[in-house]
Structures are given as structure tokens and as C-alpha cells.
Design an enzyme around this catalytic site. Structure first.
Site, PDB file in Angstrom:
ATOM      1  N   ASP A 505       0.860  -1.189   0.000  1.00 37.93           N
ATOM      2  CA  ASP A 505       0.000   0.000   0.000  1.00 37.93           C
ATOM      3  C   ASP A 505       0.899   1.243   0.000  1.00 37.93           C
ATOM      4  O   ASP A 505       2.128   1.130   0.084  1.00 37.93           O
ATOM      5  CB  ASP A 505      -0.850  -0.069   1.285  1.00 37.93           C
ATOM      6  CG  ASP A 505      -2.005   0.905   1.266  1.00 37.93           C
ATOM      7  OD1 ASP A 505      -2.356   1.415   0.194  1.00 37.93           O
ATOM      8  OD2 ASP A 505      -2.562   1.161   2.364  1.00 37.93           O
ATOM      9  N   ASP A 580      -9.117   4.093  -1.198  1.00 35.31           N
ATOM     10  CA  ASP A 580      -9.913   4.473  -0.039  1.00 35.31           C
ATOM     11  C   ASP A 580     -11.247   5.089  -0.427  1.00 35.31           C
ATOM     12  O   ASP A 580     -11.433   6.303  -0.382  1.00 35.31           O
ATOM     13  CB  ASP A 580      -9.102   5.429   0.840  1.00 35.31           C
ATOM     14  CG  ASP A 580      -7.826   4.778   1.333  1.00 35.31           C
ATOM     15  OD1 ASP A 580      -7.714   3.537   1.215  1.00 35.31           O
ATOM     16  OD2 ASP A 580      -6.940   5.491   1.822  1.00 35.31           O
TER      17      ASP A 580
END
Ligand SMILES: *[C@@H]1O[C@H](CO)[C@@H](O)[C@H](O)[C@H]1NC(C)=O
Ligand SMILES: *[C@@H]1O[C@H](CO)[C@@H](O)[C@H](O)[C@H]1NC(C)=O
Length: 907
Positions: A505, A580
């Protein structure tokens, strides 16, 4: 996960303002000095011409000097090459430039194979070359390249005269009326100062305009929180599409703003032909789109009202901050061809292990090892299948990767063996920022061996990320690559096993205190390249090491990696997701066009956080999200640390039962997903497809992006709005086409339909003419399904025929590749007879067999027997029954191995 808990957000929250992207953190084109400079070029004033007296003709290419009449000192060369598979490649670079210009290193899957080029005609004004049925006419002054499919003009480069190539210079030339500098006094100084080697070089942007005559839509250019068809930019306040990998906190929808990934490939599509452009550049890039047929454009409304017809035309203009100019023209002529051409250049995702296509359960964070064990136990108690548990950053010892929290995860070996003992897998996160803490081996080693990215003064770059003060490994340094990939070894990364996989990530890279939340552009990488040159490729360079590390660690297992940052070619290393997102209906809806766009751009293995990352979904949204999520290739539920727990077993029975139903549908279709991934690996076709991919001549599908084709046989139109009692669905193929609801087998003709939807309803259809392999026995994980039998769903078309494929192997190793241990089966149904045959001459000793055949839309209901013929069974009689409610025939217990060819005839 990955987002900033920044004071700003906190302040906004306290003020009661809903959190949303802070646009002030991110540049507009006007604030990005090169975009502003290039966008000021006026059409029709191109100062570039080719000197065709310098033309050199080679077997596979032509090249000539390109002259900038305003800056004659710029010594440029244009090179046009034919590439195998109906592709042309154009490069423009400086000859003996002051500094070399960057070309991406990891986007292409090896050097493209060149093809023979034939010169049809040449003089000092034009040269025309041909390859197969495609032709390029090059005009010298001003520079123009026209691309023809057969005799049809499909693409024009520099037709508008917006070609730009700012070449490196020590200083502005004497008396030079420098367009770039005149309009932007700061640019020269800014670039002058910013270079680490203190050798001035000035602005270095490149740009080119493309026109696509006969095209009605443009697609591609992920990643944006936007519709599938690209909108016209430059009007109505739309900035150009920005490609610059960024950690955008609460990204906006209906937006051309940059997000985590950047894939500079665009497809211009009309009902008669499709053509693509792959802009092979890793620097910050902006792309303007002008679509004369854009539904959002005032002019097209005027055209509609006045009845006047303009010729369909899409224009696109690419602008990049630095690097060499290098682009590929994908000559189609169909969308399918163009997408496969792109895959032939940048590669494919190799077949994942079966578990990776099953259900993933994640949250930031599972609190401790007992939490992990308990969640899995609850899934089992409630008969919900689950394959993978995920651990976000909190599993580490205070954000030091390759370590475990000594209290909460004190016995990782034990936790992992409990988990994998039930057939499950674990995924743990490893991010590229490295905690600057004395005594942390990784930090100390990186300092000792000089592995960190440096600033222009030559000191180690320091930024701020999860661990606090952090530095970043220079993934362009071969010694750093070699060191880092070994960290994944089981000896080194204690607690991991061959069943533990990786999540990378924050690899845009995210730097909380950096400009636009990323690394400053004047940081320096191995080879002297500035971060500005490599930025969009950084994530790919990083996951490439992880991929190599996992292959080194587990040579007999296909690696699974999830990445947030991505670029052209990232599909060779990892799956991706839409980052997100939020627990909002609009984000559920956006997950479809976002992943479809990725799939057209090479990255088929895409999904969105089920339930939405930020905030709390209500039960209706959560149920609908599971219903939609099962039709995207990567299927993971994930949630922010501040959200309430939302594992499906926490809900009342009715909600649980709907989610269980969705999970089971996903698991039942795993054979289809797996077969499609095999076909993706071998042909480059995306696993999910928008309607125009298979119905390119149908104008009605151009703007449909709420519908996903899984392969060519399943059409899913998830419900993405609250409180619906029905949804509109367009079933393509014309009135002769048949589509079957996958739950009640109701038959629909091609066309528009309003379908009633209860809360447990999946709006999903099988295309008449397809055979879908399923495994319908409910199980707790895909691992225990390896030997389960198949049910074949035969959905008949208007000729009472159907066909389909099935791919089978050991679901985890490389033996399918290395030893040809697999079965690739073709099923065909016609004249009341189902035939199974092997497509490839391979064998795999599977225990899988066929337990049932269900025929949807049979002509003759009064069939009670079928005759099966195969080598091992000889001839045997099977029972057949008609189900009046479901209007289908079921052939019971053929009990034939998928390994052997057979026929089943209705009698
Ligand atoms: C877009 O295209 C239309 C039609 O070709 C043209 O009239 C218009 O000027 C273009 N707009 C821009 C911003 O280039
Ligand atoms: C593993 O399972 C055993 C038996 O259920 C349990 O006692 C133990 O706590 C588990 N270990 C971890 C680390 O969760």
C-alpha cells in the site's frame, strides 16, 4: 488502507464539515507549470517539421530529423516503427541532448517485436509506409502523421499543431522569443534551481495532439473516480484528466483529478472502428479530451435540437512533464483487438491461485491474533465461505515492516497455522516507507548500503508517513532490489509461510508532508533520474521486487500481491483496488466503471473495498455492495479503523442470509472466474468487459457503465441506488438475443427491461449461447472445493445451441506452465447433444467430474432420458427431468470425469 490522519481532517471534523478531498492539496492544470505552458499553445501554429532529406529507411522503421523552426539548436529525431500485431510505435528524442531523457523501464513486457515496414511512396513532402492492411502517411511541414486502417483514416497526430518538445538547454538562446518562458517567467528558474546536479536544463515537457475521425467515445486513462466514457475537458470547469499517482484522501467522484494509479492508454471508439494510443511516459501527465458527440457537451445538444449532423470525432492531447516521447498506436480495428494489442505490449496477470479469486476479509485492523482466529470461526459457524484474512499496519511492531507486534501478535506462527489449517490464507501489509529508528535493521542496512532515495544535495530524503519520520528505498537501485527481495524469505520474515501473501500500500509513494502528499520531484534515484521522471512508475518498480521476492520465497506457488499505486504493466506483478472509497451508494456505483476502465487498460484483477472504506454502510448498502462486489475480479471487504465492525456474521439473520447467498454465488462461479483468468493470461482479453467490448456496433451501449460482462457469458447489472424496487437493464445483441436470469431462469429478449428487485435479488443474466461451469456445493473455502464436481449451465440461444470453456489444474502451482499439467475443455451443445472435448493436447489427473447439466430454455420439455458416451463409461443412460417452475431440464449424474471427452444426447 492508507490515508492521512492529518490535523486538517481533524479540524474539519470538529467544525462539523463533512470530510472530503481537500482540493487545495492538489494541483490544477493551471497550477502545474508545464500543463499551463503547453495548454497555451494555439492550434495551427506548429513550428515542427520533418527534414525528409534526412530520411532513413530501415527494414522495420523509418527515421528523420525533426526541426523546431524557432529553436533550430534542438536536435530531434523521429522514429516510426511497425510492431507485430497491428501496432505502430513513434518515438521522438533528442540527439546528443544535454541530458538523457527517461523511458519507463517496467511498463513493457520486454521489447516489442518489430514487424516489416514497406515504403509505398516518398518525396520531400511526404512519405507513406504500410504494414499489413495498415498505413501511415507522414507529412513533413508541419509535421503530421495520419494512420489508416485499410483505407480508412482513423488517427491523426499533430493535426492541430500542438506538438511540443521542450528541449534541455543551458540557458535561453540569444534573442529567443521563447514561448514557454515568455508565458511563464518562473518556469526556467524553477527548473534551473530544482536540478540536483546543478546543471541547468530548463523546462522539458512534451506533448502531442491526436484526432480520431469517426470515433464517438474515448475510454481508458485510469485511475479516476469517473464514468467509463471520458468526458470533454476544458469546458465546464473540467481540468484535463490527470495521471499522477497520489494518495488522495477521500477522493472525489465525477472527477478528472489524479488518484493512486496512472495508466496512459486511451481507446477511441466508434461503431465502425476502434483505435488506441499508449503514451509510454512515467512523468506527471495531463490529457485533454474533446468529444464532439459527448452527451455532456452543449454543442451536441445543439446538434440534436437543430438536427444537424457533425462527423463523430474525438480529440485527445497528451502533455507530460519530462521524458522521451514514445507512443504506440493500436490499430484495432475492434475494441477487442485494440485491448489485446495493449496487452501484447505490457503483459498480463498470470493465473492467480484459486483462493485469490475467492472472498477476502480485511479491516484496519484485526486487533490481535485471537481476533483473527475468532473471525474465521464465526464465518464457519454461520456457514459463510471465506478464504483470506488480512492484516493492516497494526500487526507490526510500531510500523516497522517485517516485524510483528510483540504483544498483540506474539505467536504469529501459531496464528498462521491455525488459519491455514482450515484451508485459509493470510495477507499482510508491507509499505515502502521505512521507519527511521536506530536499531531497526532495515533502516540501518539501508543507511549502511546507501539504498535510500536522496535529495538533490545528496543527503538521504526524509519524509513523514505511518511510522513518523521515514525514508524510502530507492527501488531503482539493483543492489537495493536484490537486498529487499530476500527479506520476504521465510527464514527472515518469521511467522510467514507459503500461505502468507502480500499487500503493498502507500506506494504512490505517499508522503504525508510531501508536496501533494508525495515525494518531491527533485529527489534523485539510481542512475541520476529525478523522481519527476519516474514518479508514476515507482509503485510498479516496488511491486516488481515483491513479486520477485515471493517467487524466490515460494517458487512453487503463484504469488498474490495487492497494490494501490499502479502504472502500465503493473498487471504482471499484482492485483489492484480502487483505494480508499467511501460507504456511499455513489462509490458502489463508481466501482464498476473504475474497474472496467482498469480492465481495458491491462489491469483486470481489480476490485473495490466492499462496504466502502470510510464511514459506516447501512445494512441495505452493505448487502447491495456484496451483490455487486461478487461480479468484480478482486473481492475483498475492508474498513477504516474508525468504522464499526461489519463482518457479515454481526448482522440479523435476514441480512446475513442475503450476504451468504451472494458469497455462495461467488464461490459457485469460481470455475468461470478461474477459466477467464487462464484465458486472460493466454490471450490478453480482460476478465471483465464493458458492453461495447462485445457489442461495438451498438450505439446504445456507448455510455453504459453500470453493467459488467464477466467474460462473454455473464451480464451483471448490480443495484447501486437506495430503496430500489426495480432497475433498468439493457441486454445487448438485438431482439434475437436470449438472456436468462441466473436465479429464476426467466427468459429475456435483447433490449431494455425493467427488472423488479427485492433486497435479495441479483440482477444477473447468462447469455443464451453460453455454457457456464459452476461448483454448486456450498463450502467454507475454495481450497476444499478443488475436487468438487461441476454443474454445467447450458443457456440456449435462438438456434438451441450453446458453447463454453472450462480450465482446470492444481489451482496453485506452476505445473500448468512448466509441465502442461492442465485441462482446457470445450463444451458445445447443438442438435440436442452436449459434446466435451479437449482444446489443448494436455493432461491433468484431476478428480473433478460432472455431477449435473442444467439446460435453460429447452425446446422439448418432454425428455426423460439422455445417453452418455465416453471411453470409460461406454454408453449409459441418464435420467432427465423438466422443472416447470424454472423452465429447465436437468440431466442427473453424468458422473463423467472432466478429463475425458464425452457426449450426452437427449433422447
Ligand atoms: C472541440 O471540438 C469542437 C468540434 O470539433 C470544436 O468546435 C471545439 O473548438 C473544440 N474545443 C476545444 C477546446 O478544442
Ligand atoms: C490456535 O488455536 C488454538 C486451539 O483452538 C488456540 O488455543 C490458540 O490460542 C490459537 N492460537 C492463536 C495464536 O490464535
Amino acid at each position: 488502507m492508507g490515508r492521512r490522519i492529518f490535523l486538517l481532517g481533524l479540524v474539519l471534523a470538529l467544525l462539523g464539515t463533512p470530510l472530503a478531498v481537500d482540493k487545495n492539496n492538489f494541483k490544477t492544470c493551471e497550477q502545474s507549470s508545464f500543463c499551463r505552458r503547453l495548454r497555451k499553445y494555439e492550434p495551427g501554429n506548429s513550428v515542427y517539421h520533418l527534414d525528409l532529406s534526412s530520411l532513413q529507411v530501415n527494414e522495420n522503421s523509418i527515421e528523420a530529423s525533426l526541426v523546431n523552426s524557432e529553436v533550430p539548436a534542438a536536435n530531434l529525431k523521429l522514429h516510426l516503427q511497425a510492431v507485430v500485431g497491428n501496432i505502430f510505435r513513434v518515438t521522438v528524442d533528442e540527439v546528443n541532448g544535454l541530458h538523457p531523457r527517461y523511458k519507463p523501464q517496467f511498463a513493457l513486457n520486454g521489447e516489442p517485436q518489430v514487424n516489416k515496414l514497406e515504403v509505398l511512396e516518398r518525396n520531400l513532402e511526404t512519405v507513406t509506409v504500410k504494414c499489413g492492411s495498415n498505413k501511415v502517411k507522414v507529412t513533413a511541414n508541419p509535421l503530421k502523421l495520419e494512420f489508416y486502417q485499410s483505407e480508412q483514416l482513423v488517427a491523426v497526430v499533430n493535426g492541430k499543431g500542438l506538438f511540443a518538445f521542450e528541449h534541455y538547454r543551458n540557458k535561453p538562446a540569444e534573442g529567443e522569443t521563447d514561448v514557454q518562458i515568455k508565458d511563464d517567467p518562473g518556469a526556467w528558474e524553477e527548473n534551473f534551481k530544482s536540478h540536483h546536479d546543478s546543471k541547468p536544463r530548463g523546462p522539458s515537457a512534451i506533448g502531442a495532439d491526436f484526432s480520431f475521425p469517426g470515433s464517438e467515445r474515448a475510454y481508458g486513462l485510469p485511475e479516476h473516480g469517473d464514468y467509463l466514457p471520458l468526458r470533454t475537458t476544458g469546458t465546464g470547469g473540467n481540468d484535463p484528466y490527470r495521471l499522477y499517482n497520489l494518495d488522495v484522501f477521500e477522493y472525489e467522484l465525477d472527477s478528472t483529478m489524479a488518484t493512486y494509479g496512472s495508466i496512459p492508454v486511451l481507446y477511441a471508439h466508434g461503431t465502425k472502428h476502434t483505435v488506441g494510443v499508449f503514451w509510454h511516459n512515467a512523468a506527471e501527465t495531463w490529457v485533454d479530451i474533446n468529444n464532439s458527440k459527448d452527451g455532456n457537451m452543449v454543442s451536441s445538444l445543439v446538434n440534436l435540437v437543430s438536427g444537424s449532423k457533425t462527423e463523430a470525432n474525438v480529440d485527445a492531447r497528451f502533455m507530460s512533464e519530462s521524458g522521451a516521447m514514445d507512443f504506440f498506436v493500436l490499430m484495432g480495428p475492434t475494441p477487442r483487438d485494440a485491448v489485446k494489442q495493449y496487452a501484447s505490449l505490457t503483459g498480463v496477470h498470470t493465473l492467480p491461485q484459486l483462493f485469490a479469486l475467492a472472498y477476502h476479509q480485511s479491516r484496519w485492523n484485526y486487533n490481535d491474533q485471537d481476533d483473527v482466529t475468532n473471525v474465521v470461526a464465526k464465518f464457519d459457524i454461520h456457514n459463510m465461505p471465506l478464504d483470506v484474512m488480512w492484516l493492516d499496519i497494526e500487526y507490526t511492531d510500531s510500523k516497522k515492516y517485517f516485524t510483528w507486534d510483540p504483544i498483540k501478535f506474539s505467536q504469529p506462527e501459531n496464528m498462521v497455522s491455525n488459519l491455514t489449517g482450515t484451508g485459509r490464507k493470510l495477507v499482510v501489509i508491507i509499505d515502502p516507507h521505512i521507519k527511521r529508528e536506530a536499531g531497526y535493521f532495515l533502516h540501518e542496512d539501508a543507511l549502511k548500503y546507501d539504498f535510500y532515495v536522496k535529495n538533490k544535495e545528496g543527503n538521504v530524503y526524509e519524509g513523514w508517513c505511518w511510522p513518523g519520520s521515514s525514508s524510502y528505498l530507492d527501488v531503482y537501485n539493483p543492489a537495493a532490489q536484490d537486498y529487499y527481495k530476500k527479506l520476504y524469505s521465510l527464514e527472515f520474515f518469521k511467522g510467514t509461510t507459503h500461505d502468507v501473501w502480500l499487500w503493498n500500500d502507500m506506494n504512490e509513494p505517499s508522503v504525508f508532508n510531501g508536496p501533494e502528499v508525495t515525494m518531491p520531484k527533485d529527489m534523485v534515484h539510481y542512475g541520476g533520474w529525478e523522481h519527476r521522471d519516474v514518479h508514476n512508475e515507482y509503485a510498479s518498480a516496488y511491486i516488481r521486487i515483491t513479486h520477485q521476492g515471493l517467487l524466490l520465497r515460494s517458487p512453487h506457488r503463484r504469488p498474490f500481491i495487492l497494490t494501490r499505486g499502479h502504472f502500465a504493466g503493473s498487471q504482471r506483478f499484482a492485483a489492484t483496488w480502487t483505494g480508499d472509497n467511501e460507504a456511499k451508494w455513489s462509490h458502489l456505483a463508481a466501482s464498476l466503471p473504475m474497474c472496467l476502465s482498469e480492465a481495458l487498460s491491462g489491469l483486470s484483477f481489480c476490485g473495490a473495498d466492499v462496504g466502502g472504506f470510510f464511514h459506516n454502510p447501512d445494512p441495505e448498502l452493505l448487502q447491495r455492495w456484496y451483490q455487486g462486489g461478487i461480479w468484480l475480479p478482486f473481492f475483498r471487504a475492508h474498513a477504516h479503523i474508525d468504522t464499526r465492525r461489519r463482518e457479515p456474521f454481526l448482522y440479523p439473520d435476514e441480512v446475513m442470509s442475503n450476504i451468504r447467498h451472494s458469497l455462495r454465488l461467488r464461490y459457485a462461479h469460481l470455475p468461470l472466474w478461474y477459466t477467464l483468468f487462464w484465458e486472460h493470461e493466454t490471450t490478453g482479453e480482460p476478465v471483465i468487459r464493458p458492453l461495447f467490448y462485445h457489442y461495438p456496433e451498438d450505439e446504445k451501449v456507448l455510455d453504459i457503465d453500470n453493467t459488467v460482462l464477466v467474460g462473454q457469458s455473464v451480464l451483471a447489472r448490480p443495484v447501486t441506488t437506495a430503496g430500489e424496487t426495480s432497475v433498468e437493464v439493457y441486454l445487448p445483441g438485438g431482439s434475437n438475443a436470449k438472456w436468462y436470469d441466473i436465479e429464476d431462469y426467466n427468459l429475456y429478449q435483447g433490449g431494455s427491461h425493467k427488472v423488479p428487485v427485492s433486497l435479495d435479488k441479483h440482477v444477473v443474466f447468462y447469455r443464451g449461447g453460453s455454457i457456464i461451469p459452476r461448483k454448486d456445493r456450498p463450502r467454507r473455502s475454495s481450497t476444499v472445493m478443488h475436487n468438487d464436481p461441476f454443474t454445467l449451465y447450458v443457456a440456449l440461444d435462438s438456434n438451441n445451441a450453446a458453447s463454453g470453456t472450462l480450465y482446470v489444474d492444481d489451482y496453485q502451482s506452476f505445473e500448468y506452465k512448466n509441465d502442461k499439467k492442465y485441462l482446457y475443455v470445450h463444451f458445445k451443445f447443438e442438435n440436442n447433444k452436449l459434446t466435451s472435448s479437449l482444446i489443448d493436447k494436455t493432461d491433468y489427473a484431476t478428480e473433478e467430474w460432472i455431477e449435473r447439466v442444467i439446460i435453460l430454455g429447452p425446446v422439448n420439455k418432454h425428455v426423460s432420458k439422455a445417453k452418455i458416451t465416453s471411453k470409460s463409461l461406454g454408453v449409459a443412460t441418464l435420467e432427465v427431468s423438466y422443472d416447470a417452475e424454472y423452465k429447465s431440464l436437468t440431466i442427473r449424474k453424468p458422473a463423467v470425469s472432466v478429463r475425458e471427452p464425452f457426449t450426452i444426447e437427449l433422447v
